[in-house]
Design a protein around this motif. Sequence first.
Motif, PDB file in Angstrom:
ATOM      1  N   GLU A 255      29.167  81.707  54.670  1.00  0.00           N
ATOM      2  CA  GLU A 255      27.867  80.822  54.166  1.00  0.00           C
ATOM      3  C   GLU A 255      27.034  79.872  55.514  1.00  0.00           C
ATOM      4  N   PRO A 256      26.056  79.504  54.856  1.00  0.00           N
ATOM      5  CA  PRO A 256      25.424  78.663  56.622  1.00  0.00           C
ATOM      6  C   PRO A 256      25.558  77.597  55.987  1.00  0.00           C
ATOM      7  N   GLU A 258      23.864  74.809  57.119  1.00  0.00           N
ATOM      8  CA  GLU A 258      22.363  74.960  57.087  1.00  0.00           C
ATOM      9  C   GLU A 258      20.812  75.710  57.610  1.00  0.00           C
ATOM     10  N   THR A 259      20.207  75.741  56.406  1.00  0.00           N
ATOM     11  CA  THR A 259      19.676  76.626  56.729  1.00  0.00           C
ATOM     12  C   THR A 259      17.423  76.087  56.842  1.00  0.00           C
ATOM     13  N   ARG A 260      17.356  77.147  57.174  1.00  0.00           N
ATOM     14  CA  ARG A 260      15.702  75.938  57.873  1.00  0.00           C
ATOM     15  C   ARG A 260      14.738  77.293  57.943  1.00  0.00           C
ATOM     16  N   ARG A 311      22.398  82.028  62.648  1.00  0.00           N
ATOM     17  CA  ARG A 311      22.091  83.716  62.195  1.00  0.00           C
ATOM     18  C   ARG A 311      20.422  83.369  62.351  1.00  0.00           C
ATOM     19  N   ALA A 320      13.837  83.254  59.554  1.00  0.00           N
ATOM     20  CA  ALA A 320      14.990  82.138  58.861  1.00  0.00           C
ATOM     21  C   ALA A 320      16.511  81.488  59.883  1.00  0.00           C
ATOM     22  N   GLU A 322      19.551  79.721  60.089  1.00  0.00           N
ATOM     23  CA  GLU A 322      20.798  79.628  59.506  1.00  0.00           C
ATOM     24  C   GLU A 322      21.886  79.612  60.591  1.00  0.00           C
ATOM     25  N   GLN A 323      23.231  78.582  60.311  1.00  0.00           N
ATOM     26  CA  GLN A 323      24.267  77.859  61.349  1.00  0.00           C
ATOM     27  C   GLN A 323      25.116  76.879  60.081  1.00  0.00           C
TER      28      GLN A 323
END
Length: 380
Positions: A255-256, A258-260, A311, A320, A322-323
């Motif tokens: 699960e990230p 942060e997501t943007r 990712r 997308a 994610e990190q």
Amino acid sequence: MITAAQRHAALIDSLIQSGELVDDRLIAAFRATPRHLFIPEVGALTVHGTVLDARTSPEAWLAAVYSDDAIITQVDDGDPTRRRHLPTSSSSAPTIMARMLEAADLGDGQRVLEIGTGTGWNAALLAARLGDTNVTSVEVDPAVLAGARSALAAAGRSPATHLRDGALGYPPGAPYDRTIATCSVTRVPRAWIEQTRVGGLVVTPWTAMEGAGVLAPLTVAEDGSASGHFRGGLGFMLLRSQRMPDVPPHGLDAEPDETRVVDEDVISPLTEFATAFPITFMVPSWRMGLRSMGTGMGLWLSATDGPSWARVYPYGDEWAVEQGGPRSLWDEVERATAEWGALGAPDHDRFGLTVAPDERHRLWLDTPDGPGWDFVLPDR
């Protein structure tokens, strides 16, 4: 059927016409050393995985041998139980071999240490150019070395060959005028520099990570350093002692933190050599790879110094990001990309490498005193 001699002559002619082969003595060495003498009749593969068999399909075998492509001669270190189907030894593409030998600036009477005997073709070319007694070649794999020795003998060549870890060089024959590696490295072994005379060259493929690599002809200085500009992009198998551990990257399914979402393609620049290469060393201690995801082909990034990851994948008409982990790895990539752009998006051949006596590796732009980046060597 086109004969081996005709195919060999045509291949050398094409290398001359393309400008890869220029030196007359080197051209003569290539003409005197047919490639087919160094490719196994059974068991080799094309880079596309086609099995080659000179007994059942001699014309297809010859066509592959005299194409300007690598020929895979070993997978999984010759261990059939591994079943990863990863190439671990090969005959490099003739264009690449010509480029490396031209970069070595060979001269009469020079003594050369070759790292990685492989099929023996490159050792034979060196021996044809310089004489058998001036060429020493080391190989870490006993089965590969046995095949090379057999091929060299059949071709009438007798350079000195030794079963040895290439990272250690071969001290009994030092100093050499040239040390030429047929494998890629992220850390130029100290032994190669120490065993090459002052003013001599260490010619090696160099890469910050598996994949995007360059040719690095490094001149050895009196202080024990070695330095030089990069020449041309190429890809080689890593020196075995420098392979990355066979472990999965971080964060493939985590699960990230942060997501943007971004509206521009951020995957393509990291899958193209021109834009990816500088980022590979401007961001420390990481690796990346492609991975099929639910929305298409995505990119994973994984730190080699801890559990940080990122990712990136298609998300409709956007992408997308994610990190997770203590490092914001994607942010580091973005900063490095911006820095490269601010420098004018320089090509790879404007960069170079200096290896200091204490083994520090520094990448630089245009000159050793220019803008630079201390290369953080990957953890193993």
